[in-house]
Design a protein around this motif. Structure first.
Motif, short mmCIF file in Angstrom:
data_model
loop_
_atom_site.label_atom_id
_atom_site.label_comp_id
_atom_site.label_asym_id
_atom_site.label_seq_id
_atom_site.Cartn_x
_atom_site.Cartn_y
_atom_site.Cartn_z
N LEU A 157 5.16 2.82 -17.79
CA LEU A 157 5.74 2.27 -18.70
C LEU A 157 5.92 0.89 -19.45
O LEU A 157 6.64 0.24 -19.70
CB LEU A 157 7.80 2.51 -17.69
N LEU A 158 5.10 0.41 -18.20
CA LEU A 158 5.03 -1.54 -18.67
C LEU A 158 3.59 -1.85 -19.41
O LEU A 158 3.15 -0.97 -19.26
CB LEU A 158 4.89 -1.66 -17.20
N PRO A 159 3.88 -2.55 -19.95
CA PRO A 159 2.38 -3.32 -20.43
C PRO A 159 1.49 -3.49 -20.13
O PRO A 159 1.93 -3.59 -19.05
CB PRO A 159 3.35 -4.26 -21.54
N GLY A 160 0.52 -3.33 -20.08
CA GLY A 160 -0.65 -3.76 -19.88
C GLY A 160 -1.74 -1.87 -18.70
O GLY A 160 -0.82 -1.82 -18.76
N PRO A 161 -2.15 -3.15 -18.32
CA PRO A 161 -3.40 -2.30 -17.32
C PRO A 161 -2.66 -1.10 -16.12
O PRO A 161 -2.46 -1.92 -15.56
CB PRO A 161 -4.30 -2.81 -17.01
N ALA A 162 -1.71 -0.11 -16.26
CA ALA A 162 -1.36 0.96 -15.43
C ALA A 162 -2.43 0.60 -14.15
O ALA A 162 -1.22 1.08 -13.09
CB ALA A 162 -1.27 2.06 -16.25
N SER A 163 -3.18 1.22 -14.38
CA SER A 163 -4.02 1.27 -12.92
C SER A 163 -3.98 0.42 -11.99
O SER A 163 -3.43 -0.33 -10.60
CB SER A 163 -5.26 2.29 -13.26
N THR A 164 -4.25 -0.87 -13.01
CA THR A 164 -3.92 -2.24 -11.76
C THR A 164 -2.81 -3.00 -11.44
O THR A 164 -2.99 -2.85 -10.33
CB THR A 164 -4.67 -3.16 -12.86
N GLN A 165 -1.73 -1.77 -12.31
CA GLN A 165 -0.30 -2.66 -11.64
C GLN A 165 -0.30 -1.42 -10.83
O GLN A 165 0.99 -1.72 -9.90
CB GLN A 165 0.47 -2.85 -12.69
N LEU A 166 -0.44 -0.36 -10.95
CA LEU A 166 -0.57 0.18 -9.60
C LEU A 166 -0.78 -0.22 -8.06
O LEU A 166 -0.16 0.40 -7.17
CB LEU A 166 -0.71 1.88 -10.24
N ALA A 167 -2.21 -0.49 -8.44
CA ALA A 167 -2.66 -1.31 -7.33
C ALA A 167 -2.05 -1.85 -6.61
O ALA A 167 -1.86 -2.45 -5.36
CB ALA A 167 -4.14 -1.47 -7.38
N ILE A 168 -1.54 -3.49 -7.20
CA ILE A 168 -1.10 -4.52 -7.19
C ILE A 168 0.73 -3.54 -6.69
O ILE A 168 0.87 -4.03 -5.74
CB ILE A 168 -0.29 -5.12 -8.71
N LEU A 169 1.18 -3.16 -7.36
CA LEU A 169 2.32 -2.09 -6.59
C LEU A 169 2.56 -1.66 -5.12
O LEU A 169 3.10 -1.84 -4.50
CB LEU A 169 3.24 -1.32 -8.33
N CYS A 170 0.95 -0.80 -4.90
CA CYS A 170 1.71 -0.68 -4.03
C CYS A 170 1.80 -0.93 -2.57
O CYS A 170 1.67 -1.13 -1.87
CB CYS A 170 0.38 0.32 -3.73
N ALA A 171 0.12 -2.29 -2.85
CA ALA A 171 0.22 -3.71 -1.78
C ALA A 171 1.40 -4.49 -1.81
O ALA A 171 1.29 -4.54 -0.51
CB ALA A 171 -1.29 -4.45 -2.20
N TRP A 172 1.72 -4.15 -2.95
CA TRP A 172 3.28 -5.11 -2.60
C TRP A 172 4.37 -4.27 -1.91
O TRP A 172 5.03 -5.22 -1.10
CB TRP A 172 4.14 -5.75 -3.89
N ARG A 173 4.26 -3.07 -1.65
CA ARG A 173 5.51 -2.28 -1.23
C ARG A 173 5.14 -2.26 0.56
O ARG A 173 5.93 -2.21 1.13
CB ARG A 173 5.27 -0.91 -1.61
N LEU A 174 3.84 -2.33 0.64
CA LEU A 174 3.11 -2.64 1.84
C LEU A 174 3.10 -3.95 2.80
O LEU A 174 3.87 -4.17 3.98
CB LEU A 174 1.73 -2.30 2.60
N ARG A 175 2.96 -5.23 2.44
CA ARG A 175 3.29 -6.03 2.52
C ARG A 175 4.23 -7.92 1.80
O ARG A 175 3.40 -9.12 1.28
CB ARG A 175 2.09 -6.82 3.05
N GLY A 176 4.29 -7.33 0.47
CA GLY A 176 4.80 -7.50 0.01
C GLY A 176 4.44 -8.73 -0.83
O GLY A 176 3.03 -8.98 -1.36
N ALA A 177 4.71 -10.48 -1.44
CA ALA A 177 3.79 -10.53 -2.71
C ALA A 177 2.39 -11.21 -2.08
O ALA A 177 1.50 -10.75 -2.90
CB ALA A 177 4.48 -12.47 -3.07
N ALA A 178 2.10 -11.37 -1.11
CA ALA A 178 0.79 -11.59 -0.22
C ALA A 178 0.21 -10.92 0.00
O ALA A 178 -0.53 -10.41 -0.76
CB ALA A 178 0.83 -12.38 1.67
N GLY A 179 0.81 -9.25 0.07
CA GLY A 179 -0.08 -8.27 -0.33
C GLY A 179 -0.34 -8.07 -1.50
O GLY A 179 -1.40 -7.31 -2.23
N ALA A 180 0.79 -8.14 -2.66
CA ALA A 180 0.33 -7.49 -4.14
C ALA A 180 -0.97 -8.84 -4.32
O ALA A 180 -1.35 -8.05 -5.01
CB ALA A 180 1.78 -7.95 -4.36
#
Length: 370
Positions: A56-79
């Motif tokens: 639903l977001l503009p921009g490269p979805a798979s990159t955002q998914l990679a960032i989001l998954c890392a964010w869920r694991l370790r917050g901003a630093a993980g993202a």
């Protein structure tokens, strides 16, 4: 999940960045295998929600998914760590290839391979547009009026890409705003899709920002978004060099959006490549880092859904429309033969994109040697 160390995230996301050939479907499969199947860091439902939200977001979805998954694991630093490690391997490789390809003394076989792979790019664009139609059409629903508007957005996007490149950004955003207004009338403003169209500066930064913030409907919409600026407005590269840049973005691992790094290199060397990549990927990091938990609400946001329906339809039309100017760039008879062969390989036999580009590149190299 604080038990997941940053070193682990760096290693695993970096591994996916190194082997992630094949575009978003491959990236999603690799991320799911890592986070859901092998490590069980996320549940199936959590991962599927992430896929839905990033689409639903503009921009490269798979990159955002990679960032989001890392964010869920370790917050901003993980993202930040996960996103950077996912992007950097492919970025380094594509910049290295750009240095070789755009050199004043590039070997003839390298230029031939680039011309061969570039010849297949129009077929790859047609394949991308064709593959995106079913999902977008399904999202539209059964209402006749909505389907008619979807077709109009599709046609307008195609015309804008084929004939009036500079206006494509306005067409994409306007289609989304019209659909959002018609479906969910309200006096309130929804900022996130409108802000995506605001200029981030002049020249290279603006071109890269458009690529990173307006890739509705799949990564291949970057082609019409970049071509007019890179080739005609600023004259950083020729049409043939632009075709080569698109081919490099497809055959290297990582997100397709990193094609912008080749454009940046043509504009201002390695510094330009890094600046363009930073501007293109910055919106993806910003959405996740600033949006955080609120991203989950987008999945049920009718206005966001409506905007995406209109913008994505115009984007698919733009991808299809870009086939015409891309094909007109070809100058050798054997390139048209390769284009036909790549079209049959992708659209009739339904085989892989990477194989089509590499095969065409090999043939081009052989032709140059002969």
């Amino acid at each position: 999940m604080d038990s997941v160390g940053l070193g682990t995230i760096a290693r695993e996301w970096g591994r996916i960045g190194c082997i992630g050939f094949g575009g978003p479907p491959a990236h999603i499969a690799l991320l799911r295998d890592l986070c859901v199947v092998r490590r069980r860091w996320l549940s199936d439902a959590e991962f599927e929600d992430g896929v839905a939200v990033t689409n639903l977001l503009p921009g490269p979805a798979s990159t955002q998914l990679a960032i989001l998954c890392a964010w869920r694991l370790r917050g901003a630093a993980g993202a930040i760590v996960g996103g950077v490690c996912f992007i950097v391997p492919g970025l380094v490789l594509i910049i290295a290839l750009a240095v070789l390809l755009l050199s004043d003394h590039a070997p003839s076989w390298v230029l031939g391979a680039a011309a061969g792979a570039g010849a297949a790019v129009p077929a790859v664009a047609a394949h991308a547009a064709y593959g995106l139609v079913p999902g977008s059409w399904k999202r539209v629903g059964a209402a006749t009026a909505v389907r008619v508007r979807w077709v109009v957005y599709l046609v307008l996007g195609g015309v804008a890409a084929a004939l009036t490149g500079p206006w494509l950004v306005l067409v994409l955003v306007a289609a989304g705003i019209v659909e959002m207004t018609v479906r969910v009338p309200s006096n309130r403003q929804v900022a996130w899709p409108v802000l995506a169209a605001m200029p981030a500066g002049g020249g290279l930064v603006w071109v890269a920002a458009k690529v990173g913030a307006l890739s509705y409907g799949g990564g291949f919409v970057i082609i019409p978004l970049m071509r007019e600026d890179a080739v005609h407005t600023y004259g950083w590269m020729t049409d043939s060099e632009f075709l080569n840049a698109v081919a490099l973005g497809q055959i290297t691992p990582g997100p397709v959006v990193q094609t912008i790094a080749v454009v940046g290199y043509a504009a201002s060397g390695v510094t330009g490549a890094l600046l363009a990549a930073a501007a293109a990927f910055a919106p993806s990091f910003a959405f996740v880092l600033l949006g955080g938990p609120r991203l989950e609400r987008l999945r049920d946001n009718k206005r966001a859904q409506a905007f995406l329906t209109g913008a994505a339809a115009a984007a698919i039309g733009a991808i299809a429309g870009s086939v015409i100017p891309l094909a007109l760039v070809l100058s050798h008879w054997w390139q048209f033969v390769l284009l036909a062969a790549a079209g049959a390989w992708l659209l009739l036999l339904r085989r892989g994109v990477v194989a089509a580009l590499i095969g065409s590149g090999v043939v081009g190299a052989l032709v140059s040697l002969l």
